[in-house]
Write an enzyme that holds these catalytic residues in place. Structure first.
Site, PDB file in Angstrom:
ATOM      1  N   ASP A   1       0.977  -1.212   0.068  1.00  0.00           N
ATOM      2  CA  ASP A   1      -0.064  -0.059   0.189  1.00  0.00           C
ATOM      3  C   ASP A   1       0.953   1.247   0.109  1.00  0.00           C
ATOM      4  O   ASP A   1       1.103   1.657   0.973  1.00  0.00           O
ATOM      5  CB  ASP A   1      -0.858   0.099   1.063  1.00  0.00           C
ATOM      6  N   TRP A   2       1.321   1.684  -1.242  1.00  0.00           N
ATOM      7  CA  TRP A   2       2.170   2.803  -1.269  1.00  0.00           C
ATOM      8  C   TRP A   2       1.117   3.997  -2.274  1.00  0.00           C
ATOM      9  O   TRP A   2       1.136   3.740  -3.491  1.00  0.00           O
ATOM     10  CB  TRP A   2       3.391   2.584  -2.265  1.00  0.00           C
ATOM     11  N   GLU A   3       0.563   4.864  -1.434  1.00  0.00           N
ATOM     12  CA  GLU A   3      -0.388   5.604  -2.111  1.00  0.00           C
ATOM     13  C   GLU A   3       0.249   7.285  -2.133  1.00  0.00           C
ATOM     14  O   GLU A   3      -0.332   8.051  -2.717  1.00  0.00           O
ATOM     15  CB  GLU A   3      -1.686   5.840  -1.392  1.00  0.00           C
ATOM     16  N   ASN A   4       1.439   7.449  -1.563  1.00  0.00           N
ATOM     17  CA  ASN A   4       1.734   8.705  -1.467  1.00  0.00           C
ATOM     18  C   ASN A   4       2.209   9.402  -2.914  1.00  0.00           C
ATOM     19  O   ASN A   4       1.759  10.656  -3.129  1.00  0.00           O
ATOM     20  CB  ASN A   4       2.912   9.217  -0.697  1.00  0.00           C
TER      21      ASN A   4
END
Length: 449
Positions: free
Chosen positions: A133-136
């Site tokens: 979960d990499w949303e930046n």
């Protein structure tokens, strides 16, 4: 020219898959004879251990980790601070690991990631969902709009500091090139490392692919739910990511503004449709399994989904041919004994019963239509056909005593039920099987185990 060809090929495969006779094969399900799985990915350990509230997940056919924990053998999610040295700015404005990917050591990141994977998933035979979960930031420059524009600005300044002799135009072009190169390396190499270390897992990135069909707030009755063509084209350009993924994890979270509305179904349907399109173009041998992330409560609230919206999320996901759905939740679910009881009540009511309905219907359809060698998928993806138990033929019964609770589905499929399934659904055969009803064994299609 290359991207035009990719887009044409993806569209052709998708049309063949959903509207033609041939359907691209699927990877065999995670568990035998379970064509549609429901996972629990919420931190509700405290409900069981502290408040002694059993959410009855297994009773209602939900796959969960030990003690209903957030991460474990069934599903593990890696947030930014859990895997490697992910460069980013958090929601509070704090800087981490160089902020932008081209300003952090990939080698350092991979070494730390290896250690983190061994610590968080010690079981080498891990067979669950591995969700990063990499949303930046997003790996494509043009998709870093709004609050993510800071990554473009930082990249431009980074290039300017290294090459002050260049013109502003050249600096911007260099910044974009270097950013996308580094972002691709971070995402791709992390994925490949995870797959090398835990090869039996289902690995991918949360919210990939996205559809960017969030304009329901402004369009109202004019909302179509369709993914903008530019966003589908950008998804085509992420072929490198789809090829190295072993699963896709789009989300179908519903905001309360969509409650029990036509727009909710449009929103979910087209997000799933795009995920299925990408799943069919990623590989030549089989379509990637799709596990849609959903919430049992409306986003940013603690209000449970209506029955209609359970159909919109869980039902639509199953009917479109996804391998499963993952229910994500926040710490709020287990913050107090009352919160735990609220989740339990919903689970023992509409949520649990509907999950049993859909998972059982998917199994029945797989058995009678596809001989357990494939899963049922809508013949026409835009139809309103669902995989539901026929109410005149089946009953869901819950039995409970002092020591256990169990759910039993009673009934049998009638001829008119079978006719309905054959008219509205077709088989997506698992690898090694082919034919209209997956009745033909094909040794050349068997994957190596």
């Amino acid at each position: 020219m290359y991207h035009i060809w990719i887009k044409f090929l993806a569209a052709w495969i998708f049309l063949k898959r959903f509207n033609g006779v041939h359907v691209m094969q699927a990877k065999a399900p995670m568990y035998r004879n379970e064509p549609f799985l429901v996972f629990w990915n919420a931190p509700t350990t405290q409900c069981r251990l502290r408040y002694k509230v059993d959410l009855d997940l297994k009773t209602f056919h939900i796959v969960s980790n030990a003690n209903d924990s957030l991460s474990g053998s069934a599903v593990t999610i890696f947030y930014p601070n859990h895997l490697g040295v992910y460069p980013h700015i958090d929601d509070r404005g704090h800087f981490f690991h160089g902020i932008i990917p081209q300003n952090e050591s990939l080698t350092k990141h991979l070494n730390k990631s290896k250690s983190d994977i061994n610590r968080i998933i010690p079981l080498k035979a891990f067979h669950g969902l591995g969700v990063i979960d990499w949303e930046n930031w997003r790996p494509q420059w043009d998709r870093n709009w709004g609050s993510k524009n800071v990554y473009r600005n930082r990249s431009i300044q980074f290039a300017r500091d290294l090459h002050p002799e260049l013109s502003e135009d050249k600096i911007r072009r260099l910044a974009k090139k270097e950013y996308e190169k580094a972002a691709k390396s971070f995402m791709r190499d992390t994925l490949l490392l995870a797959e090398e270390m835990r090869p039996d897992g289902y690995w991918g990135y949360y919210l990939y692919p996205d559809c960017q069909n969030y304009d329901y707030k402004t369009k109202g009755d004019q909302y179509t739910g369709k993914c903008p063509e530019i966003e589908m084209s950008r998804n085509d350009q992420l072929l490198w990511l789809w090829r190295d993924s072993t699963a896709l994890f789009p989300n179908v979270y519903l905001e309360i503004i969509l409650r029990s509305s036509d727009n909710a179904l449009k929103f979910v349907h087209h997000r799933l449709k795009e995920a299925m399109r990408i799943a069919s173009m990623a590989r030549e041998d089989y379509a990637l399994p799709v596990f849609a992330y959903a919430r049992p409560f409306y986003a940013y609230t603690f209000e449970p989904l209506t029955q209609e919206d359970l159909v919109t999320t869980v039902g639509e996901t199953a009917a479109m041919g996804a391998a499963g759905i993952v229910f994500w939740g926040s710490m709020q679910y287990a913050s107090t004994v009352d919160s735990c009881q609220k989740v339990k009540k919903y689970m023992n009511g509409p949520l649990g019963r509907y999950i049993v309905n859909v998972t059982t219907a998917a199994k029945i359809c797989s058995r009678v239509l596809c001989r357990k060698n494939g899963r049922c998928v809508r013949k026409h993806s835009d139809s309103n056909a669902f995989l539901h138990l026929f109410p005149e033929s089946f009953r869901i019964m819950v039995y409970a005593n002092a020591t256990e609770k169990k759910v039993i589905v009673k009934g049998k499929l009638e001829l008119e039920n079978l006719i309905y399934l054959r008219e509205n659904f077709m088989c997506q055969c698992y690898q090694g099987w082919k034919g209209l009803y997956c009745e033909e064994y094909s040794i050349k299609d068997i994957r190596k185990i």
